[in-house]
Structures are given as C-alpha cells and as structure tokens.
Write a protein that holds these residues in place. Structure first.
Motif, PDB file in Angstrom:
ATOM      1  N   ARG A 244       0.827  -1.221   0.000  1.00 32.53           N
ATOM      2  CA  ARG A 244       0.000   0.000   0.000  1.00 32.53           C
ATOM      3  C   ARG A 244       0.855   1.262   0.000  1.00 32.53           C
ATOM      4  N   VAL A 245       2.152   1.153   0.347  1.00 34.93           N
ATOM      5  CA  VAL A 245       2.978   2.362   0.358  1.00 34.93           C
ATOM      6  C   VAL A 245       3.709   2.581  -0.975  1.00 34.93           C
ATOM      7  N   TYR A 246       3.633   1.612  -1.887  1.00 31.11           N
ATOM      8  CA  TYR A 246       4.332   1.788  -3.171  1.00 31.11           C
ATOM      9  C   TYR A 246       3.545   2.749  -4.075  1.00 31.11           C
ATOM     10  N   VAL A 247       4.219   3.747  -4.623  1.00 29.90           N
ATOM     11  CA  VAL A 247       3.498   4.785  -5.367  1.00 29.90           C
ATOM     12  C   VAL A 247       3.988   4.978  -6.798  1.00 29.90           C
ATOM     13  N   GLY A 248       4.831   4.070  -7.307  1.00 30.29           N
ATOM     14  CA  GLY A 248       5.212   4.147  -8.717  1.00 30.29           C
ATOM     15  C   GLY A 248       6.682   4.440  -8.917  1.00 30.29           C
ATOM     16  N   ASP A 249       7.098   4.448 -10.193  1.00 29.88           N
ATOM     17  CA  ASP A 249       8.521   4.646 -10.475  1.00 29.88           C
ATOM     18  C   ASP A 249       8.818   6.087 -10.819  1.00 29.88           C
ATOM     19  N   VAL A 250       9.885   6.568 -10.202  1.00 29.23           N
ATOM     20  CA  VAL A 250      10.354   7.927 -10.457  1.00 29.23           C
ATOM     21  C   VAL A 250      11.461   7.786 -11.505  1.00 29.23           C
ATOM     22  N   GLY A 251      11.020   7.568 -12.753  1.00 25.60           N
ATOM     23  CA  GLY A 251      11.998   7.323 -13.809  1.00 25.60           C
ATOM     24  C   GLY A 251      11.665   8.152 -15.029  1.00 25.60           C
ATOM     25  N   VAL A 252      12.026   7.618 -16.208  1.00 21.68           N
ATOM     26  CA  VAL A 252      11.725   8.312 -17.456  1.00 21.68           C
ATOM     27  C   VAL A 252      10.210   8.273 -17.665  1.00 21.68           C
ATOM     28  N   GLY A 253       9.623   9.394 -18.028  1.00 25.58           N
ATOM     29  CA  GLY A 253       8.183   9.460 -18.221  1.00 25.58           C
ATOM     30  C   GLY A 253       7.443   9.205 -16.913  1.00 25.58           C
ATOM     31  N   VAL A 254       7.942   9.817 -15.833  1.00 23.79           N
ATOM     32  CA  VAL A 254       7.318   9.654 -14.513  1.00 23.79           C
ATOM     33  C   VAL A 254       5.850  10.096 -14.571  1.00 23.79           C
ATOM     34  N   ASN A 255       5.003   9.397 -13.826  1.00 18.97           N
ATOM     35  CA  ASN A 255       3.618   9.820 -13.665  1.00 18.97           C
ATOM     36  C   ASN A 255       3.633  11.287 -13.211  1.00 18.97           C
ATOM     37  N   PRO A 256       3.014  12.198 -13.977  1.00 17.07           N
ATOM     38  CA  PRO A 256       3.086  13.619 -13.607  1.00 17.07           C
ATOM     39  C   PRO A 256       2.604  13.876 -12.176  1.00 17.07           C
ATOM     40  N   ARG A 339      -0.778   6.601  -3.380  1.00 15.69           N
ATOM     41  CA  ARG A 339      -1.046   5.236  -3.854  1.00 15.69           C
ATOM     42  C   ARG A 339      -2.177   5.253  -4.888  1.00 15.69           C
ATOM     43  N   ASN A 340      -3.171   6.069  -4.610  1.00 14.70           N
ATOM     44  CA  ASN A 340      -4.293   6.209  -5.528  1.00 14.70           C
ATOM     45  C   ASN A 340      -3.834   6.700  -6.907  1.00 14.70           C
ATOM     46  N   ASP A 341      -2.929   7.675  -6.896  1.00 13.97           N
ATOM     47  CA  ASP A 341      -2.352   8.186  -8.154  1.00 13.97           C
ATOM     48  C   ASP A 341      -1.726   7.032  -8.945  1.00 13.97           C
ATOM     49  N   PHE A 342      -1.056   6.140  -8.222  1.00 12.72           N
ATOM     50  CA  PHE A 342      -0.379   5.009  -8.876  1.00 12.72           C
ATOM     51  C   PHE A 342      -1.403   4.051  -9.488  1.00 12.72           C
ATOM     52  N   GLU A 343      -2.448   3.733  -8.710  1.00  6.68           N
ATOM     53  CA  GLU A 343      -3.481   2.809  -9.222  1.00  6.68           C
ATOM     54  C   GLU A 343      -4.110   3.396 -10.493  1.00  6.68           C
ATOM     55  N   LEU A 344      -4.377   4.703 -10.459  1.00  3.71           N
ATOM     56  CA  LEU A 344      -4.949   5.365 -11.640  1.00  3.71           C
ATOM     57  C   LEU A 344      -3.992   5.316 -12.827  1.00  3.71           C
ATOM     58  N   TRP A 345      -2.719   5.511 -12.533  1.00  2.00           N
ATOM     59  CA  TRP A 345      -1.665   5.525 -13.562  1.00  2.00           C
ATOM     60  C   TRP A 345      -1.582   4.175 -14.266  1.00  2.00           C
TER      61      TRP A 345
END
Ligand SMILES: Cc1ncc(C[n+]2csc(CCOP(=O)(O)OP(=O)(O)O)c2C)c(N)n1
Ligand SMILES: [Mg+2]
Length: 544
Positions: A244-256, A339-345
C-alpha cells in the motif's frame, strides 16, 4: 603443487564462490580456458562479448556477487565494454578478465594490444594487470572485495598471455567479505527527528547493493510508518509493488502526479539511488525538499545535491537499522492519495492500432505474475515500466545506463540462476537485433526464455526526440525488419507474430507450452509511441 596461471586463476574464482562465468573465447587466454576444463564452474559460451558482459552484469544484479566474464584483447574488450559501463552506472559488482599480449611484446602495439588502464579507467572501480602468476590469488581476492565494497561496481583485470601459461606453486586465497558502512546512532536519531517534523515525507528507493533481506526490511519500515515510496529508474523491484505504500517509479516518463508529489514533499528519504538524470527528470525534481540521502559510497553524498542528512550506509545495514524505527504518521492521507495516483496511472486509454501493449501486459501479469522481467532500451520499455507489477527482489533486470541489447542476455542468466521462475525479456525491434543472436545461447544451454519484441519499424525513442526537436524531419530512424518469428524458428525456438490484442493470450499459451525459448513479435502501430502520446501529437505539439 605447481599449477599454470590459468588454473590458479580459475581455482581462485571457485574459492570466491563463482559458479557461472560468461565468455567468448580468445587465443589470448587459452590457459584460463584450460583452467575451466576440470573446474566445477559452469562456463557459458556467448555469441558476442557485449552479451558476455551484459550477462555478467545481470548475474551481479541477481545474486549480489560479482558477475564474471572473460573476453579476448582488442576486439573482445572493446565489444565487451558496454557491460562494464552498465555495471558502473548501475552499481553492479562485475569482474571482466581480458587476455593481454605477452609481456615481452607489450607497448609495441602488438596484435590487438590496448592499454586497458587508460581504456577502462573512467568506467571501473579498479583496472589492473596481473604481471606475476604467484600474485593471482591476491589480485582476484581484491577484485571481488572491490567490486562489492561500498558502492558496488566493475573491475577489469588484464592477463598477459605468458603470465597465464607460466607454472607457479602458490596457495589459494580466502573467500572475500562484503564490506559495507553502517549508519551511526546520530544518523538514526537525526532521521527520527526529521521524520517527526515532516508532514509530507516521500521515499525514493533504488541504486545497487540491495538484497532480498534489505528489500524486506525497508518495506517493513515504510509500511509501519506509512511512508509513501517510489522506485528509482529501473529499480522497481526494490519494493513490492502491491504494497500500500508503493506509489510508482520515479523514472523516465514519470507519472506527472508522482513527479508533482516529489516536488511537494517536505522530506525526501532517498535510499540507494545516485539521484542521476533519469531519477530526477533531468535534475529538475529536487530542490526545496529536506533531503536525507542514504548511499553506500562516500563520494556520491553531496556530489550533486546537498543533503540535510547524508548517511553513509550499505542497503542491508540501513534497512536493518530502520526496520523497527517507528514514528507517528500524520501523513496517512498524503500516502493514500499517492497510492491512488499510482493505481490510476496503471489504468489507461487504448493507444491507436489493433494491438494494445498495456492490455497484453495485464494478460501477462495474470499468467506469469512471478516472472523475472528483463529489457534493454527503447520506448517499448515505458509500457513495461508503467504496467508491470514487481512483487519481490530481485526480479527486474534492466540497464539504468539505457544500453540497448541487454534484455535477451539478461534473460538467459535469469533462467540459469533461477530455473524455477518464468523469464520474460522485452525488446524493441531495434533493441532485439543488438542481442537476438543470444537465442543461440538460450538454446545451447536449454534455458527457455520468452522474448516479446515490440515491432514498430523504427528506432522509436530517437524518432520521438526527432519529432520533438525537428518535427517532420525524419531521418536515420526507420527500420526494415526481418520476419522475427521466422528468425526465432531458425534457432530452433518457437516464433509467432501477434497483430491483435485478442490473439495475445493464445499465442502466449502456445509459446509457454512450447517448452523451449520463444519469440512473440508484437506488431505495434508506429503511432503508439508512448502510453500517453501518439507520434502525431508529439509532432503537432512541437510545431505549435
Ligand atoms: C547501445 C545503444 N545504442 C543507441 C542507443 C540510443 N537509443 C536509445 S533508444 C533507441 C531506439 C530503440 O529502438 P527500439 O528498440 O526499436 O525501441 P522503440 O523505441 O522503437 O520502442 C536508440 C537508438 C542506446 N540507448 N543504446
Ligand atoms: Mg522500435
């Protein structure tokens, strides 16, 4: 007991725990080859030195022990240099041994001679030449220690031909130790203080030197304190993506939305990454936040960013130290929103064309959720980074150096090291033909891998940048491809072409049921250049 240098060398590798070594043979190190003749170490013969060094990097990433490769002088070393550079940028322990001309011919520019100290100086932790066979145990011990100590990285050792074939009576070395710094009590007290003052903390996890135990300890700490955590570029297996704490990758083309959260955080807890160009969106994401930077290499702390709290620590040492650290999280809403941002992404609008890579990724996730995922470089990888979910460490083998041609060799290694797990390599049509010949290696050593080739008929990443910078002026980026399925079959592998999303599940079943290595060519609409934008949108935006 007298042994030739090659035998001493291979015996030392066994003493240091090497079990698989990668090579393209050369007459410059025949004695070392001979050393493998009656050694328990498995020698994997590759079809290109780039693959041998990429395999060594993948082995280092998977096991945490140095990946070892042997290449011949001039042409072998130059071709093999790519994996050394990747190991340097990716902080992977790796040792490359290079055959060198005989000592009585050195400095004459003898056949294929290169000064390896000058060539590899800027991309290794240590480059040296072993001039005396009786010192092989010392050099090999130091090579393993150096590759793993602090910030891990590559070591290159040159082996003059006459040194290898000389007879010596010398004792074996002792196994190396991994030397890593521990965080101090003051560091941990200050970290607690900063966390207690924080309102919007965010962690970024990545870099080299992780172990399954370190990843687990870090996850326990982050979850207990509800600290939202992103993964650095191509380090997405550092934390369970289902946490539940994972929120996505901070890499190339990061979720804005995630990029904005990194900017909005008041405390950034960066554990492991160097904070390079790819993880900071071109050094733009980090500025006003209070920065805690944890890294195992002293020279990296303060190199680009001035951390409020720099902590010199190995990943296992840091994770063990914070595992039971508890503060009162006042930021649970902030963490849940992230986390919600990640699920949406991970939801998406289908791209143009009849094949939707994101839906194929979802189907693949259903079918082989525990797969080890590998890839090289190209826009195809953005679909993987965005839509796959990594569950445990280590399951992502991908070059943060952005080197094309990494995926297939890495997949072969994954299958050698973890034969019980499915292994899926992702490649672009450009990327694949930089290493596709290693299908021969996969067949030779019976390591069934699945390769998904995203064919869009171009070097897509470069075309995308071309459209951004010189819209409409397409030059040098088109590709005319072979029939990839037929190419696979020529190796004795399974091959099939998929043009529609609906065909994917059955093709996948047939590929997996083949019991051998398989290539599925996924024919992509060239317009589907990223999960977010079409090629036309990028061109038109640039023309405005
Ligand atoms: C060894 C190497 N050469 C060149 C590049 C520059 N480069 C980055 S991505 C790319 C295109 C990749 O094309 P492809 O594999 O077809 O993937 P696509 O972008 O089309 O999805 C190139 C040429 C690189 N990163 N590595
Ligand atoms: Mg392509």
């Amino acid at each position: 007991m007298s042994r030739h240098g090659g035998k001493v060398l291979v015996d030392q590798l066994a003493v240091q725990g090497a079990d698989i070594v990668f090579s393209v043979p050369g007459e410059s190190f025949l004695a070392a080859l001979d050393g493998f003749y009656d050694s328990p170490i498995r020698l994997i013969t590759c079809r290109h030195e780039a693959s041998a060094s990429n395999m060594a990097d993948a082995y280092g990433k998977l096991t945490g022990r140095p990946g070892v490769c042997f290449v011949t002088r001039g042409p072998g070393a130059t071709q093999g240099s790519v994996g050394v550079h990747t190991a340097f940028q990716d902080s992977t322990p790796l040792i490359m041994f290079i055959g060198q001309v005989a000592s009585n011919q050195e400095e004459r520019e003898a056949f294929q001679e290169i000064d390896f100290r000058r060539m590899f100086g800027p991309m290794t932790k240590w480059v040296a030449q072993i001039d005396r066979a009786d010192r092989i145990p010392e050099y090999v011990h130091r090579a393993f220690t150096t590759a793993c100590a602090g910030r891990p990285g590559p070591v290159v050792l040159a082996l003059p031909e006459d040194m290898l074939s000389s007879q010596v009576d010398v004792e074996d070395s002792a196994p190396y130790h991994v030397v890593q710094p521990h965080p101090s009590a003051q560091d941990l007290a200050r970290l607690r203080e900063l966390l207690e003052q924080a309102e919007r903390p965010l962690a970024i996890i990545g870099g080299g030197g992780w172990t399954p135990a370190a990843a687990e300890g870090m996850r326990a700490f982050l979850e207990a304190n509800e600290i939202p955590a992103g993964a650095a570029f191509r380090r997405q297996d550092a934390i369970d993506n289902d946490s539940r704490v994972y929120v996505g990758d901070v890499g190339v083309g990061v979720n804005p939305a995630l990029g904005q959260r990194v900017r909005d955080a008041d405390l950034l807890l960066v554990v492991g990454p160097r904070l390079g160009e790819m993880t900071t969106s071109g050094y733009k994401l980090i500025g006003g936040q209070t920065l805690v930077h944890v890294h195992p290499g002293a020279e990296e702390l303060g190199r680009v960013y001035r951390a409020e709290l720099p902590i010199l620590a190995g990943m296992e040492q840091f994770a063990a130290a914070v595992r039971d650290l508890r503060v009162e999280p006042t930021w649970v809403t902030w963490a849940r929103q992230a986390r919600n941002d990640f699920e949406l992404w991970q939801t998406h609008d289908p791209p143009p064309g009849t094949l939707d890579p994101a839906t194929c990724m979802a189907m693949l996730r259903e079918r082989v959720p525990d797969a080890i995922i590998t890839n090289g470089a190209g826009n195809f990888s953005t679909w993987v980074h965005r839509f796959w979910r990594w569950r445990d460490y280590p399951t992502q083998l991908a070059p943060t150096s952005g080197a094309m041609g990494y995926g297939v060799p890495a997949a072969v290694v994954a299958k050698l090291v973890a034969p019980e797990r499915p292994v899926v390599a992702f490649a672009g049509d450009g990327d694949f033909l930089m290493c596709g010949q290693e299908l021969a290696t996969a067949m030779q050593y019976e390591t069934p891998i699945l390769v998904l080739v995203f064919n869009n008929g171009m070097y897509g990443t470069i075309r995308m940048h071309q459209e951004r910078n010189y819209p409409g002026r397409v030059v040098g980026t088109e590709l005319h491809n072979p029939d990839f399925a037929a190419y696979a079959r020529a190796f004795g592998a399974f091959g099939e072409t998929v043009t529609h999303t609906e065909q994917f599940p059955d093709a996948l079943e047939r590929a997996l049921a083949s019991g051998t290595s398989a290539v599925l060519e996924l024919v992509l609409d060239p317009e589907a250049i990223t999960p977010r934008f079409t090629l036309t949108e990028i061109r038109e935006h640039a023309q405005r």
